[in-house]
Design a protein around this motif. Sequence first.
Motif, PDB file in Angstrom:
ATOM      1  N   ARG A  24       0.812  -1.220   0.000  1.00  0.00           N
ATOM      2  CA  ARG A  24       0.000   0.000   0.000  1.00  0.00           C
ATOM      3  C   ARG A  24       0.844   1.268   0.000  1.00  0.00           C
ATOM      4  N   ASN A  25       2.168   1.110   0.001  1.00  0.00           N
ATOM      5  CA  ASN A  25       3.118   2.227  -0.021  1.00  0.00           C
ATOM      6  C   ASN A  25       2.819   3.233   1.094  1.00  0.00           C
ATOM      7  N   LYS A  26       2.722   2.697   2.316  1.00  0.00           N
ATOM      8  CA  LYS A  26       2.451   3.538   3.473  1.00  0.00           C
ATOM      9  C   LYS A  26       3.625   4.467   3.745  1.00  0.00           C
ATOM     10  N   ARG A  27       3.306   5.633   4.256  1.00  0.00           N
ATOM     11  CA  ARG A  27       4.332   6.626   4.568  1.00  0.00           C
ATOM     12  C   ARG A  27       5.251   6.130   5.685  1.00  0.00           C
ATOM     13  N   ASN A  28       4.719   5.396   6.650  1.00  0.00           N
ATOM     14  CA  ASN A  28       5.483   4.912   7.807  1.00  0.00           C
ATOM     15  C   ASN A  28       5.803   3.422   7.704  1.00  0.00           C
ATOM     16  N   ILE A  32       6.366   0.615  10.672  1.00  0.00           N
ATOM     17  CA  ILE A  32       5.476  -0.548  10.777  1.00  0.00           C
ATOM     18  C   ILE A  32       6.302  -1.828  10.761  1.00  0.00           C
ATOM     19  N   PHE A  33       7.330  -1.869   9.898  1.00  0.00           N
ATOM     20  CA  PHE A  33       8.216  -3.032   9.880  1.00  0.00           C
ATOM     21  C   PHE A  33       8.923  -3.214  11.221  1.00  0.00           C
ATOM     22  N   TRP A  52      -2.332  -0.529  11.905  1.00  0.00           N
ATOM     23  CA  TRP A  52      -1.595   0.622  11.395  1.00  0.00           C
ATOM     24  C   TRP A  52      -1.363   0.493   9.882  1.00  0.00           C
ATOM     25  N   ALA A  53      -1.078  -0.709   9.423  1.00  0.00           N
ATOM     26  CA  ALA A  53      -0.856  -0.916   8.002  1.00  0.00           C
ATOM     27  C   ALA A  53      -2.144  -0.773   7.190  1.00  0.00           C
ATOM     28  N   LEU A  54      -3.283  -1.042   7.802  1.00  0.00           N
ATOM     29  CA  LEU A  54      -4.550  -0.992   7.089  1.00  0.00           C
ATOM     30  C   LEU A  54      -5.240   0.367   7.134  1.00  0.00           C
TER      31      LEU A  54
END
Length: 57
Positions: A24-28, A32-33, A52-54
């Motif tokens: 989803r190319n999340k900013r954070n 998250i990883f 957080w990823a969703l």
Amino acid sequence: MSLFLVAFIALCFYLIPTIIAFIRNKRNKVAIFALNFFLGWSLVGWVVSLVWALTHD
């Protein structure tokens, strides 16, 4: 060989929040990883990183 396959599937399941964040190319995504890698072993850390990823940026 089957032990390797089971370990690979378990690792993929463990990293589902990270995979979703990168897709989803999340900013954070790096944060998250990190949360998923270091606290994912606890159910709470895994669920928090998944939520957080969703969520939307």
